[in-house]
Design a protein around this motif. Sequence first.
Motif, short mmCIF file in Angstrom:
data_model
loop_
_atom_site.label_atom_id
_atom_site.label_comp_id
_atom_site.label_asym_id
_atom_site.label_seq_id
_atom_site.Cartn_x
_atom_site.Cartn_y
_atom_site.Cartn_z
N ASN A 1 0.85 -1.20 0.00
CA ASN A 1 0.00 0.00 0.00
C ASN A 1 0.88 1.24 0.00
O ASN A 1 2.01 1.21 0.49
CB ASN A 1 -0.91 0.03 1.23
N GLY A 2 0.33 2.36 -0.53
CA GLY A 2 1.14 3.57 -0.58
C GLY A 2 0.33 4.84 -0.47
O GLY A 2 -0.90 4.84 -0.58
N TRP A 3 1.06 5.94 -0.22
CA TRP A 3 0.47 7.27 -0.06
C TRP A 3 0.99 8.20 -1.16
O TRP A 3 2.17 8.16 -1.51
CB TRP A 3 0.87 7.90 1.27
N ASP A 4 0.09 9.04 -1.63
CA ASP A 4 0.51 10.18 -2.45
C ASP A 4 1.39 11.09 -1.59
O ASP A 4 1.20 11.21 -0.38
CB ASP A 4 -0.72 10.93 -2.94
N LEU A 5 2.36 11.74 -2.23
CA LEU A 5 3.26 12.62 -1.50
C LEU A 5 2.50 13.72 -0.76
O LEU A 5 2.90 14.13 0.33
CB LEU A 5 4.28 13.23 -2.46
N THR A 6 1.38 14.19 -1.33
CA THR A 6 0.61 15.23 -0.65
C THR A 6 0.10 14.75 0.71
O THR A 6 0.19 15.47 1.70
CB THR A 6 -0.58 15.67 -1.51
N LYS A 7 -0.43 13.54 0.74
CA LYS A 7 -0.92 12.98 2.01
C LYS A 7 0.23 12.79 2.99
O LYS A 7 0.12 13.13 4.19
CB LYS A 7 -1.61 11.63 1.75
N ALA A 8 1.34 12.24 2.49
CA ALA A 8 2.49 11.99 3.36
C ALA A 8 2.99 13.28 4.00
O ALA A 8 3.30 13.32 5.20
CB ALA A 8 3.61 11.33 2.55
#
Length: 272
Positions: A87-94
């Motif tokens: 699973n991963g996150w968009d850089l904006t969310k991170a």
Amino acid sequence: MALRAIPDSMDPTVVRSIDDELARIERDYRVSVRLAIESGSRAWGFPSPDSDYDCRFVYVASLDSYLTPWRERDVIETPLVGLLDVNGWDLTKALRLLVNGNAVLIEWLMSPIVYRGDANFRQDLRDLANRVADRNKVARHYLHLGVKQWELAEHHRSLKKVFYSLRPAMALRWLREHPDAAVAPMHLPTLLEQCELPGDLVASVAELTELKSRTREMGGGEPPRPIATFITAEFASAVDAFPKTPDRDMDQVKALTAEFFRGEAMTVGAAG
């Protein structure tokens, strides 16, 4: 420079499956995976024989996707298949979570197990985290997590769950002993090495880690006294050591974070 750090203990078949899944995600979702790491007990330094493979990644989408009022989700989640969890996150969310004191991205940046990534991206993001992360909020994240896990460990008399409260307690100790840092290692053995600790505690942790490494089910029972004493003492100390503080002036924090994001988004957009 490309990053890759896979220990020999990891199943090469599973690692190849993770590599294939990351390539599929980039192709199907039209994103650039900037960093993909292992985030579970294998990276924490206390795996069991049947531990899952918990791949987590940070990605940057196409520039067009950021220039629309109808943004897509800022996470990519794939089905759990066997021991494989990707699973991963968009850089904006991170970045938003980082600024708000969530320690998850920090942990990803400190993982000793890297499936793929860009060395400059990781280092630049580590540098940003050290500048914009609120160490008291990060510490209180660990405190909240650790207390919750400790309650579960005591309620279920689970030796396995002791690790999930021990690691936050060690992160809190590390932050107390490194007052100028906001980013603690995620790897339990590294935390132990970089702190001044009683010998009986270090020995107890080593014994429990060795037991977990060869036993699928550790069973129940009381945790070793040195570990239990350490955990409860660290959580008690953290309440005063890392108090809730008034919100910072966020103008500079947001400016630095936005500058980092724009640089990444424009770079990926130009490459696409």
